[in-house]
Design a protein around this motif. Structure first.
Motif: not given
Length: 429
Positions: A54-58, A65-69, A86-99
Motif C-alpha cells: 500500500i505504501e509503495d502504491i501511494i 503531484n495529485p490533489k488528493e489520493i 498515512l501521515d508518515n507517508i504524506a500529510n500535506s494532501l488528503p489521503i483516503i483508504l476505503v475499506r
C-alpha cells in the motif's frame, strides 16, 4: 435456435441459420456502484495488499503531484492501515483508504483538517483516523472530483459489456450532481440509478431540484457492513461485546421516506444487512403497509420469522451470492451462535420471495456465472436464477430486454437451464 422469452421459457425459432443454440438477453446486475467499479479498474486496487505494498502504491501516485489520493479495497486480513501510517507517508494532501466494504475508511490528518464532521462526530475517530458510514459522505462531497467520471464510466462499461451485462442498477450520486453523471440514453449499457439519501430533508431537496423527474428510485442505508462491524444486529457482536453495530435512521424519519415514495410512485431500495436493520425495516413497512413493490438489499442476517414477514410485505430481496465466500473468514467470529441466520438464500427462494441477484461491485467483481453456480449448489435452480438476471428486473427499471435481443445476446451451446457454461457474448450495437 431457442430464445428465452418473457414467459421464462425457451421457445424454438426457425431461422435461416437454423441451429440448436440457446439465446438470452444480456444480463442485469441489480446492485452495484458502476462508477466505483470504474475507479477500481482505473486506479490501483488495495485488495489483498499488505502495508508495504500500500505504501509503495501511494508513493508512486505522489510522484504525479495529485490533489488528493483515494484508494479502495483493503481489509484487515492483509493490512491494518492507520492515520499515523498515512501521515508518515504524506500529510500535506488528503489521503483516503476505503475499506473493501465501502462503509469505513482510514484517512490522514489532512482530511480531518479540511472536512467538517461537526454534525456526524459519532462516526469519526479523530485519534485513529477512522471514518464510518454517514461521515464518508462528507468526504466525498468535497474530495471526489467529477473531472474523470467519463473515463471511469468507459472503463466500467466496457468491462461489463464484455461479460454480457447490459443493464445495471447503480448508486453513484456521492459527491456528484445529477448532471455530472456520465450516462447517456444511447449507451449500450443501461443504468437504472438509485438516488441515495441520508435524511428526509435531503430527499425533499432532491425533489425540488428535479431529481425525480429523471430517476425513479430512492436508496437508503439502514446500517453498515459486517466486515466493519457497523451492520446493525439484535444481539451484540460475538467478537465485540459492547457493539450492536450502527442504526442510521430513526423510525419516524424512515416512515416519512416510505410515505414519500408511495405518494410519488418511487421504488425504495433499502440497504439492510443485520437482523436489527431488518427488524426496523419490517416495523416501518408493517406500519405503513405500502401498495408498491420495494426492495431490501443484502438481508444477510435474518431469522425465519423475519423471512416470513418479508414475504407478506411483497418485498424483493436483492442478494449477493459471492459474499458467502468473501465473508467466510470472519462471519463465525462476528455472529457466534447466530451464524445460522446468515445467508439463508435457499430459505428465501423456498418461501417464494422474489430474488434479485447482484455483485455489489466494486466490493466484489461482477461475475454472474459464478453467482448462478453458487446458487445452484444451494438448491436454487439455473432456470430460476437465469430468468431473475434477465427479464425479472424489467418491471422495476422498464428497460425492454426483448427489444434488444437481436443486437445484444448471450449464445449458449447447451441449454443453460440444465447447466451454465460460458456463452458467446454477441454485441452488435
Amino acid at each position: 435456435m431457442y430464445i428465452l422469452q418473457k414467459d421464462g421459457r425457451f421457445h424454438y425459432i426457425n431461422t435461416r441459420l437454423n441451429n440448436r443454440s440457446y439465446i438470452t438477453p444480456f444480463v442485469t446486475d441489480t446492485h452495484l456502484h458502476v462508477l466505483g467499479l470504474g475507479e477500481k479498474l482505473y486506479f490501483p486496487s488495495l485488495e489483498s495488499k499488505n502495508l508495504k505494498e500500500i505504501e509503495d502504491i501511494i508513493e508512486k501516485l505522489l510522484k504525479n503531484n495529485p490533489k488528493e489520493i483515494i484508494l479502495r479495497g483493503w481489509s484487515e486480513e492483509f493490512a491494518k492501515p492507520s492515520k499515523l501510517f498515512l501521515d508518515n507517508i504524506a500529510n500535506s494532501l488528503p489521503i483516503i483508504l476505503v475499506r473493501r466494504c465501502s462503509h469505513l475508511a482510514i484517512v490522514n490528518s489532512k482530511v480531518l483538517e479540511i472536512v467538517d464532521f461537526s454534525d456526524c462526530r459519532e462516526y469519526v475517530d479523530y485519534v485513529n483516523g477512522i471514518v464510518k458510514e454517514k461521515a464518508l459522505e462528507k468526504i466525498y462531497a468535497i474530495i471526489d472530483s467529477p473531472t474523470y467520471t467519463t473515463e471511469i464510466w468507459n472503463h466500467a462499461k466496457d468491462y461489463l459489456l464484455d461479460k454480457g451485462y447490459g443493464y445495471v442498477h447503480s448508486d453513484d450520486l456521492h459527491g456528484l450532481y445529477k448532471d455530472e453523471l456520465p450516462f447517456k440514453p444511447t449507451d449500450n449499457l443501461k443504468v437504472y440509478e438509485k438516488v441515495a439519501v441520508t435524511n428526509y430533508e435531503q430527499l425533499i431537496s432532491y425533489q425540488k431540484d428535479g431529481y425525480f423527474d429523471k430517476f425513479s428510485c430512492v436508496k437508503i442505508y439502514l446500517d453498515g457492513s459486517l466486515g466493519a462491524r457497523t451492520a446493525y444486529l439484535l444481539e451484540k457482536y460475538n467478537d465485540d461485546e459492547n457493539n450492536f453495530g450502527i442504526k442510521l435512521w430513526k423510525d419516524e424519519e424512515l416512515i416519512k421516506v416510505l410515505d414519500f415514495c408511495e405518494k410519488n410512485n418511487l421504488h425504495l431500495a433499502v440497504h439492510a444487512i443485520g437482523d436489527g436493520a431488518i427488524e426496523q425495516l419490517l416495523y416501518v413497512f408493517e406500519k405503513v403497509k405500502p401498495r408498491l413493490v420495494h426492495r431490501v438489499i443484502h438481508a444477510m442476517v435474518m431469522s425465519n420469522d423475519q423471512i416470513e414477514r418479508i414475504k407478506k410485505l411483497n418485498l424483493i430481496v436483492d442478494i449477493q451470492p459471492q459474499f458467502i465466500e468473501s465473508d467466510k473468514g470472519f462471519i463465525n467470529n462476528r455472529l457466534g451462535r447466530n451464524v445460522d441466520k446468515a445467508f439463508n438464500f435457499s430459505k428465501l427462494y423456498k418461501t417464494g420471495i422474489p430474488l434479485f441477484i447482484s455483485s455489489d461491485a466494486p466490493v466484489e467483481d461482477p461475475d454472474w456465472i459464478r453467482d448462478l453456480i453458487r446458487l445452484d449448489k444451494l438448491g436454487i435452480p439455473y432456470c430460476y436464477s437465469l430468468y431473475q438476471i434477465t427479464y425479472a428486473p424489467e418491471f422495476i427499471d422498464n428497460f425492454d430486454r426483448g427489444s434488444t435481443i437481436s443486437e445484444q445476446a448471450l449464445i449458449f451451446n447447451d441449454n443453460p437451464f440444465n447447466q451454465i457454461s460460458v456463452p458467446k457474448v454477441y454485441n452488435n450495437k
